[in-house]
Scaffold this motif. Structure first.
Motif, PDB file in Angstrom:
ATOM      1  N   GLN A   1       1.224   1.027  -0.366  1.00  0.00           N
ATOM      2  CA  GLN A   1      -0.060   0.322  -0.257  1.00  0.00           C
ATOM      3  C   GLN A   1      -1.169   1.264   0.195  1.00  0.00           C
ATOM      4  O   GLN A   1      -2.286   1.180  -0.311  1.00  0.00           O
ATOM      5  CB  GLN A   1       0.058  -0.859   0.702  1.00  0.00           C
ATOM      6  N   ALA A   2      -0.881   2.155   1.120  1.00  0.00           N
ATOM      7  CA  ALA A   2      -1.888   3.107   1.591  1.00  0.00           C
ATOM      8  C   ALA A   2      -2.380   4.000   0.453  1.00  0.00           C
ATOM      9  O   ALA A   2      -3.560   4.372   0.412  1.00  0.00           O
ATOM     10  CB  ALA A   2      -1.321   3.961   2.727  1.00  0.00           C
ATOM     11  N   ASP A   3      -1.505   4.331  -0.485  1.00  0.00           N
ATOM     12  CA  ASP A   3      -1.896   5.129  -1.641  1.00  0.00           C
ATOM     13  C   ASP A   3      -2.833   4.350  -2.554  1.00  0.00           C
ATOM     14  O   ASP A   3      -3.756   4.911  -3.146  1.00  0.00           O
ATOM     15  CB  ASP A   3      -0.665   5.585  -2.423  1.00  0.00           C
ATOM     16  N   MET A   4      -2.605   3.037  -2.672  1.00  0.00           N
ATOM     17  CA  MET A   4      -3.477   2.200  -3.490  1.00  0.00           C
ATOM     18  C   MET A   4      -4.845   2.034  -2.815  1.00  0.00           C
ATOM     19  O   MET A   4      -5.868   1.982  -3.495  1.00  0.00           O
ATOM     20  CB  MET A   4      -2.840   0.847  -3.761  1.00  0.00           C
ATOM     21  N   VAL A   5      -4.856   1.973  -1.485  1.00  0.00           N
ATOM     22  CA  VAL A   5      -6.128   1.964  -0.755  1.00  0.00           C
ATOM     23  C   VAL A   5      -6.879   3.268  -1.041  1.00  0.00           C
ATOM     24  O   VAL A   5      -8.082   3.258  -1.303  1.00  0.00           O
ATOM     25  CB  VAL A   5      -5.907   1.776   0.762  1.00  0.00           C
ATOM     26  N   PHE A   6      -6.158   4.377  -1.028  1.00  0.00           N
ATOM     27  CA  PHE A   6      -6.758   5.672  -1.355  1.00  0.00           C
ATOM     28  C   PHE A   6      -7.381   5.647  -2.752  1.00  0.00           C
ATOM     29  O   PHE A   6      -8.516   6.100  -2.947  1.00  0.00           O
ATOM     30  CB  PHE A   6      -5.705   6.786  -1.263  1.00  0.00           C
ATOM     31  N   LEU A   7      -6.657   5.121  -3.746  1.00  0.00           N
ATOM     32  CA  LEU A   7      -7.171   5.074  -5.118  1.00  0.00           C
ATOM     33  C   LEU A   7      -8.399   4.178  -5.211  1.00  0.00           C
ATOM     34  O   LEU A   7      -9.397   4.541  -5.846  1.00  0.00           O
ATOM     35  CB  LEU A   7      -6.090   4.606  -6.086  1.00  0.00           C
ATOM     36  N   LYS A   8      -8.342   3.028  -4.567  1.00  0.00           N
ATOM     37  CA  LYS A   8      -9.490   2.122  -4.550  1.00  0.00           C
ATOM     38  C   LYS A   8     -10.707   2.827  -3.940  1.00  0.00           C
ATOM     39  O   LYS A   8     -11.810   2.780  -4.493  1.00  0.00           O
ATOM     40  CB  LYS A   8      -9.162   0.861  -3.751  1.00  0.00           C
ATOM     41  N   GLU A   9     -10.505   3.497  -2.822  1.00  0.00           N
ATOM     42  CA  GLU A   9     -11.609   4.213  -2.167  1.00  0.00           C
ATOM     43  C   GLU A   9     -12.106   5.379  -3.007  1.00  0.00           C
ATOM     44  O   GLU A   9     -13.302   5.678  -3.020  1.00  0.00           O
ATOM     45  CB  GLU A   9     -11.177   4.674  -0.776  1.00  0.00           C
ATOM     46  N   PHE A  10     -11.195   6.023  -3.731  1.00  0.00           N
ATOM     47  CA  PHE A  10     -11.621   7.088  -4.645  1.00  0.00           C
ATOM     48  C   PHE A  10     -12.549   6.522  -5.712  1.00  0.00           C
ATOM     49  O   PHE A  10     -13.619   7.078  -5.978  1.00  0.00           O
ATOM     50  CB  PHE A  10     -10.405   7.760  -5.299  1.00  0.00           C
TER      51      PHE A  10
ATOM     52  N   HIS B   1       3.427  -8.231  -1.205  1.00  0.00           N
ATOM     53  CA  HIS B   1       4.657  -7.922  -1.925  1.00  0.00           C
ATOM     54  C   HIS B   1       4.392  -6.762  -2.880  1.00  0.00           C
ATOM     55  O   HIS B   1       3.254  -6.549  -3.304  1.00  0.00           O
ATOM     56  CB  HIS B   1       5.131  -9.139  -2.721  1.00  0.00           C
ATOM     57  N   PRO B   2       5.435  -6.010  -3.253  1.00  0.00           N
ATOM     58  CA  PRO B   2       5.251  -4.977  -4.270  1.00  0.00           C
ATOM     59  C   PRO B   2       4.612  -5.591  -5.522  1.00  0.00           C
ATOM     60  O   PRO B   2       4.972  -6.688  -5.932  1.00  0.00           O
ATOM     61  CB  PRO B   2       6.673  -4.490  -4.548  1.00  0.00           C
ATOM     62  N   SER B   3       3.646  -4.894  -6.083  1.00  0.00           N
ATOM     63  CA  SER B   3       2.936  -5.444  -7.234  1.00  0.00           C
ATOM     64  C   SER B   3       2.396  -4.324  -8.105  1.00  0.00           C
ATOM     65  O   SER B   3       2.523  -3.137  -7.777  1.00  0.00           O
ATOM     66  CB  SER B   3       1.804  -6.363  -6.779  1.00  0.00           C
TER      67      SER B   3
ATOM     68  N   VAL C   1      -1.108   0.836 -12.140  1.00  0.00           N
ATOM     69  CA  VAL C   1      -1.039   1.196 -10.728  1.00  0.00           C
ATOM     70  C   VAL C   1      -0.003   0.275 -10.095  1.00  0.00           C
ATOM     71  O   VAL C   1      -0.006  -0.930 -10.340  1.00  0.00           O
ATOM     72  CB  VAL C   1      -2.410   1.092 -10.016  1.00  0.00           C
ATOM     73  N   SER C   2       0.914   0.869  -9.309  1.00  0.00           N
ATOM     74  CA  SER C   2       2.044   0.069  -8.845  1.00  0.00           C
ATOM     75  C   SER C   2       2.555   0.512  -7.480  1.00  0.00           C
ATOM     76  O   SER C   2       2.610   1.703  -7.185  1.00  0.00           O
ATOM     77  CB  SER C   2       3.192   0.177  -9.854  1.00  0.00           C
ATOM     78  N   THR C   3       2.955  -0.491  -6.694  1.00  0.00           N
ATOM     79  CA  THR C   3       3.695  -0.246  -5.459  1.00  0.00           C
ATOM     80  C   THR C   3       5.158  -0.656  -5.645  1.00  0.00           C
ATOM     81  O   THR C   3       5.910  -0.730  -4.676  1.00  0.00           O
ATOM     82  CB  THR C   3       3.084  -1.031  -4.270  1.00  0.00           C
TER      83      THR C   3
END
Length: 141
Positions: free
Chosen positions: A23-32, A106-108, A124-126
Motif C-alpha cells: 500500500q505504501a508503494d501505491m501511495v508513492f505512485l499516487k503522489e508521483f 484488502h489486496p486490490s 497497479v496492484s497490491t
C-alpha cells in the motif's frame, strides 16, 4: 520500492505492464502522479527515478501532453521500451484509481487505461509481489 515490469502473457495471453507493491508503494505512485500534475512535469524516465524498481530492463518514458494515447512499445528491436503518453485529465483519473488501491483494506488492483485501441494494459496492484516477474515467460527476472 515500487516494482514494475512487462509481462507478455499475463492473463489469457495479454501483455501488460504491472506495477506491484505494498500500500505504501501505491501511495508513492499516487503522489508521483500528483507531483507530475502540480509541477507541470512534461516527461520522466521511470526506471531512473528513486522509488521505482524496473524489472527485466523495462524502460518507461512518461510524457504528459494534450492528448492521451496510452502505453505503447517504442518501435525498436528492444520490446521492453515503452512510451506512456497521458493527458492531464487522464493523469487525474489515474491519481484516483491509484488512491483506491492505496487506501483499500484488502489486496486490490486497478487498470490504468486511456481507452486507446491497441494500448498495452497497465495494472497497479497490491495483490502480488515482485516474484511475479520471475514466473512469467516475459523474461523479467
Amino acid at each position: 520500492m515500487l516494482s514494475f515490469g512487462y509481462i507478455e502473457d499475463f492473463h489469457y495471453g495479454e501483455s501488460v505492464v504491472l506495477f506491484c507493491g505494498l500500500q505504501a508503494d501505491m501511495v508513492f505512485l499516487k503522489e508521483f502522479f500528483e507531483n507530475v500534475l502540480k509541477n507541470d512535469l512534461n516527461s520522466a524516465q521511470l526506471q531512473n527515478l528513486d522509488g521505482f524498481l524496473a524489472k527485466g530492463g523495462v524502460e518507461i518514458n512518461l510524457k504528459v501532453n494534450c492528448s492521451s494515447r496510452g502505453l505503447f512499445q517504442k518501435t525498436s528491436l528492444n520490446h521492453k521500451q515503452f512510451n506512456w503518453n497521458l493527458s492531464r485529465d487522464i493523469l487525474k483519473e489515474f491519481v484516483l484509481l491509484t488512491s483506491e488501491v492505496a487506501c483499500s483494506k484488502h489486496p486490490s488492483h486497478q487498470y490504468l487505461e486511456t481507452g486507446t485501441e491497441g494500448e498495452i494494459i497497465v495494472i497497479v496492484s497490491t495483490e502480488c509481489s515482485e516474484e511475479i516477474f520471475a514466473v512469467h515467460s516475459g523474461g523479467n527476472r
